[in-house]
Write a protein that holds these residues in place. Structure first.
Motif, short mmCIF file in Angstrom:
data_model
loop_
_atom_site.label_atom_id
_atom_site.label_comp_id
_atom_site.label_asym_id
_atom_site.label_seq_id
_atom_site.Cartn_x
_atom_site.Cartn_y
_atom_site.Cartn_z
N GLN A 81 77.27 23.63 30.82
CA GLN A 81 76.02 22.89 30.98
C GLN A 81 76.27 21.43 31.34
O GLN A 81 75.60 20.86 32.19
CB GLN A 81 75.21 22.93 29.68
CG GLN A 81 74.30 24.15 29.57
CD GLN A 81 73.66 24.24 28.20
OE1 GLN A 81 73.50 23.23 27.53
NE2 GLN A 81 73.32 25.45 27.79
N GLN A 82 77.27 20.84 30.65
CA GLN A 82 77.61 19.44 30.96
C GLN A 82 77.98 19.29 32.43
O GLN A 82 77.53 18.37 33.10
CB GLN A 82 78.79 18.98 30.10
CG GLN A 82 78.42 18.54 28.71
CD GLN A 82 79.64 18.09 27.92
OE1 GLN A 82 80.73 17.91 28.46
NE2 GLN A 82 79.46 17.92 26.62
N SER A 83 78.83 20.21 32.90
CA SER A 83 79.27 20.13 34.30
C SER A 83 78.09 20.32 35.23
O SER A 83 77.96 19.61 36.23
CB SER A 83 80.30 21.22 34.61
OG SER A 83 81.42 21.06 33.79
N GLU A 84 77.23 21.26 34.88
CA GLU A 84 76.08 21.55 35.73
C GLU A 84 75.15 20.35 35.79
O GLU A 84 74.64 19.99 36.85
CB GLU A 84 75.35 22.80 35.19
CG GLU A 84 74.23 23.31 36.09
CD GLU A 84 74.64 23.46 37.55
OE1 GLU A 84 75.80 23.81 37.82
OE2 GLU A 84 73.78 23.20 38.42
N GLN B 295 74.17 18.35 39.12
CA GLN B 295 72.78 18.16 39.57
C GLN B 295 72.45 16.68 39.74
O GLN B 295 71.78 16.30 40.70
CB GLN B 295 71.81 18.80 38.60
CG GLN B 295 71.75 20.30 38.79
CD GLN B 295 70.67 20.94 37.96
OE1 GLN B 295 69.91 20.25 37.29
NE2 GLN B 295 70.61 22.26 38.00
N GLU B 296 72.94 15.87 38.80
CA GLU B 296 72.68 14.43 38.92
C GLU B 296 73.26 13.89 40.22
O GLU B 296 72.64 13.08 40.91
CB GLU B 296 73.29 13.67 37.72
CG GLU B 296 72.47 13.79 36.46
CD GLU B 296 73.18 13.21 35.25
OE1 GLU B 296 72.55 13.14 34.20
OE2 GLU B 296 74.38 12.83 35.35
N SER B 297 74.48 14.33 40.54
CA SER B 297 75.11 13.88 41.78
C SER B 297 74.38 14.43 42.99
O SER B 297 74.18 13.73 43.98
CB SER B 297 76.57 14.31 41.84
OG SER B 297 77.26 13.77 40.74
N ALA B 298 73.96 15.71 42.88
CA ALA B 298 73.31 16.35 44.02
C ALA B 298 72.04 15.60 44.42
O ALA B 298 71.67 15.56 45.59
CB ALA B 298 73.00 17.81 43.70
N ALA B 299 71.39 14.97 43.42
CA ALA B 299 70.16 14.22 43.72
C ALA B 299 70.47 12.99 44.58
O ALA B 299 69.57 12.38 45.14
CB ALA B 299 69.49 13.80 42.42
N THR B 300 71.73 12.62 44.68
CA THR B 300 72.09 11.43 45.46
C THR B 300 72.75 11.81 46.78
O THR B 300 73.38 10.99 47.45
CB THR B 300 73.06 10.51 44.67
OG1 THR B 300 74.32 11.18 44.51
CG2 THR B 300 72.50 10.15 43.31
N GLU C 81 65.10 9.64 34.96
CA GLU C 81 65.96 10.75 35.39
C GLU C 81 65.81 10.91 36.90
O GLU C 81 64.68 10.95 37.40
CB GLU C 81 65.51 12.05 34.71
CG GLU C 81 65.97 12.20 33.26
CD GLU C 81 67.47 12.42 33.13
OE1 GLU C 81 68.03 13.17 33.96
OE2 GLU C 81 68.07 11.84 32.23
N PRO C 82 66.90 10.97 37.63
CA PRO C 82 66.75 11.15 39.08
C PRO C 82 66.06 12.48 39.39
O PRO C 82 66.26 13.46 38.66
CB PRO C 82 68.19 11.17 39.59
CG PRO C 82 69.06 10.77 38.46
CD PRO C 82 68.29 10.94 37.20
N ALA C 83 65.23 12.46 40.40
CA ALA C 83 64.52 13.68 40.77
C ALA C 83 65.50 14.77 41.16
O ALA C 83 66.52 14.50 41.79
CB ALA C 83 63.59 13.38 41.94
N ALA C 84 65.18 15.98 40.76
CA ALA C 84 66.06 17.10 41.10
C ALA C 84 66.00 17.36 42.60
O ALA C 84 64.92 17.27 43.19
CB ALA C 84 65.64 18.34 40.33
N PRO C 85 67.13 17.63 43.22
CA PRO C 85 67.14 17.81 44.65
C PRO C 85 66.69 19.21 45.04
O PRO C 85 66.77 20.12 44.22
CB PRO C 85 68.61 17.64 45.00
CG PRO C 85 69.32 18.12 43.77
CD PRO C 85 68.44 17.84 42.60
N ALA C 86 66.23 19.34 46.24
CA ALA C 86 65.94 20.67 46.75
C ALA C 86 67.27 21.39 46.96
O ALA C 86 68.21 20.80 47.50
CB ALA C 86 65.20 20.55 48.07
#
Lengths: 169, 369
Positions: free
Chosen positions: A145-148, A152-157, B143-148
């Motif tokens: 979960q931590q890795s996920e 996800q946090e990185s994917a948002a950027t 919290e950053p928005a979740a990406p598509a």
């Protein structure tokens, strides 16, 4: 002493049932990695009811030292020494005679002792299922979960850069 | 030369007590906890771990607290503590290709497999002071928005350099399995191996390496760089304990890696290829990793028959001056009592001046005669 630990074969442990890991060494590598990477407080809290009053001989008391960390030039070339990191190691023997080892980054001796004790129990047919189901599996999903979360946090950027034509003419 | 002096015990004790008092600051303010430093000043912690050469966020945070935020002093403290620990193992080489990537950018390819991920970065901030942080109480963190979700993305991030290597456009790194030098055991002898250079550069002062890297960009040993790839994230560290006979993971490290694509040159086989520099550091330390990569490339000058004419290309100069613990030590030693030494200089200067005065005097007398 072991009465208080339910020999719970019905626990459906991923660690013990992972079909990809038939090799006992691979299975052990996997739980040792999870025990080492686990957040110390959570590990100790999960292990407490299982370890309770069980007895272990200390073969090598927890001791802290360094590991030289190596890397590769360009990521895949010749090796070089990047620096050291702290590491605590411990060896115990269970009453059944299994040797439990731990090698844990950092300086937390309780963490190292607990990981070594659980490594010993996980090798025994009698205790493995309970330890795997009650400690290793929850830790594994916590780490996943931590890795996920990080992923996800990185994917948002994530960005798609557009190249603009420079107005030169 | 300096000589031993005695005395001053009470004054020294008082000075250290005063240091502790000043470090604590105004008692109306809550005391800073080590955990707060490691969590909220993580980039300072990363620098202290890298240059102090021990990855242990808690120890680095403690050193920062003890040194009242003087990072070079904190690095010194960590290096000193390091000497009290035995080295049990040497890790298997970390695999940065298998990194859990938090940030990954390339300035050479816009669209690259795996994409560009900014992560947490100061880039694109406006460098305006944020007065919201001045307010008491916990500031709101969104919290950053979740990406598509992206269908095309299989989550893998191949190395940018590998793409160039495959086309034969980049000099390849290869491993002959040569054991690396260890400058913590054998001080480097010049010229030294690249493994010794990289180890020294990792421990080297960020400011010094940044200045040297900048000097190459301004023409003092130009090497025409592009930031091929910068990645920051977590890697696993494993060791192979003899008593077990198999590899075990001991934990994870956060690393910053920079692969610099540098100007091409004709290789031994007659082909022209890009050259490269490599930078790696503990924690989030992009500036350090980039500086290191530029200096690493500058120091490869002899390998490409480049004329060595700039400071950044001079191995002995760079490596023997990049360590801030050594540098601070030698500069600071000037504070030690040099009373006798200075007395002899003073004596000499007075003698020269009085000899000259005598000459002038006798010269004047000659004129009068």
């Amino acid at each position: 002493m072991s009465e208080q630990i339910p020999n719970d074969q019905t626990l459906n442990s991923q660690t013990l049932n992972d079909q990809a890991l038939n090799d006992p060494t691979q299975r052990r590598q996997q739980w040792m990695a999870i025990l080492a990477k686990a957040p110390a407080q959570q590990l100790l809290a999960l292990a407490e009811p299982l370890l309770g009053e069980r007895h272990f001989d200390l073969v090598r008391a927890p001791e802290t030292g360094l590991t030289q960390v190596r890397a590769r030039m360009g990521g895949n070339g010749e090796q070089f020494n990047l620096g050291d990191m702290t590491l605590t190691r411990c060896v115990v023997r269970s009453t059944e005679g299994y040797l439990g080892y731990s090698f844990v980054a950092g300086r937390n001796k309780h963490h190292a002792l607990c990981a070594a004790q659980l490594d010993a129990l996980l090798q025994s047919g009698r205790d493995a299922a309970a330890v795997a189901g009650r400690v290793i599996d929850p830790l594994r999903s916590e780490l996943a979960q931590q890795s996920e979360r990080k992923r996800q946090e990185s994917a948002a950027t994530r960005v798609d850069f557009l190249t603009l034509v420079r107005g030169e003419d | 030369m300096y000589v031993a002096v005695k005395g001053g015990e009470q004054a020294i004790r008082n000075a250290h007590e005063l240091l502790a008092k000043r470090r604590r600051g105004d008692r109306d303010q809550a005391e800073l906890a080590v955990g707060q430093i490691s969590q909220q000043l993580a980039l300072a912690v990363a620098r202290v771990m890298t240059e102090g050469s021990v990855y242990d966020p808690e120890l680095a945070a403690l050193a920062i607290k003890q040194s009242a935020g003087d990072l070079v002093e904190a690095i010194f403290l960590l290096r000193a503590y390091r000497t009290t620990l035995s080295r049990f193992y040497t890790s298997q080489p970390v695999d940065s290709a298998a990194m859990l990537v938090e940030r990954r950018i390339s300035a050479t390819f816009k669209d690259l497999p795996g994409g560009q991920v900014l992560g947490s970065t100061f880039d694109y901030t406006h460098r305006l002071l944020d007065f919201k942080l001045l307010a008491e109480g916990d500031s709101e963190v969104a919290e950053p928005a979740a990406p598509a979700p992206r269908q095309t993305d299989d989550g893998t991030m191949p190395r940018v350099m590998a793409l160039l290597e495959q086309e034969g456009l980049m000099v390849c790194e290869s491993s002959q399995g040569t054991p690396p030098a260890d400058i913590t055991v054998d001080p480097p002898a010049y010229p030294c191996d690249r493994s010794a250079r990289l180890q020294a550069l990792v421990r080297g002062d960020e400011g010094f390496l940044l200045a040297l890297a900048y000097s190459t960009q301004r023409g003092y040993g130009r090497n025409h760089p592009f930031a091929g790839e910068i990645r920051i994230g977590e890697v696993e560290v494993s060791i192979l304990p003899e008593e077990l006979g198999f590899e075990v993971v001991i934990g994870t490290l956060q690393l910053s890696e920079c692969e610099m694509v540098n100007g091409f040159s004709r290789q031994a086989d007659g082909e022209v290829r890009f050259t490269r520099g490599y930078g790696l550091a503990f924690g989030q330390q992009e500036r350090k990793a980039m500086s290191m990569a530029l200096v690493d490339r500058a120091l490869q000058a002899p390998q490409y028959d480049e004329e060595i004419k700039a400071p950044a290309q001079q191995e002995e100069f760079v490596l023997s001056h990049c360590d801030n613990v050594e540098a601070a030590g030698f500069v600071s030693h000037l504070k030690l009592p040099h009373y006798v030494d200075f007395q002899s200089e003073l004596e000499l200067l007075r003698r020269i001046r009085s000899a000259r005065a005598d000459e002038t005097m006798s010269g004047e007398n000659d004129d009068e005669q």
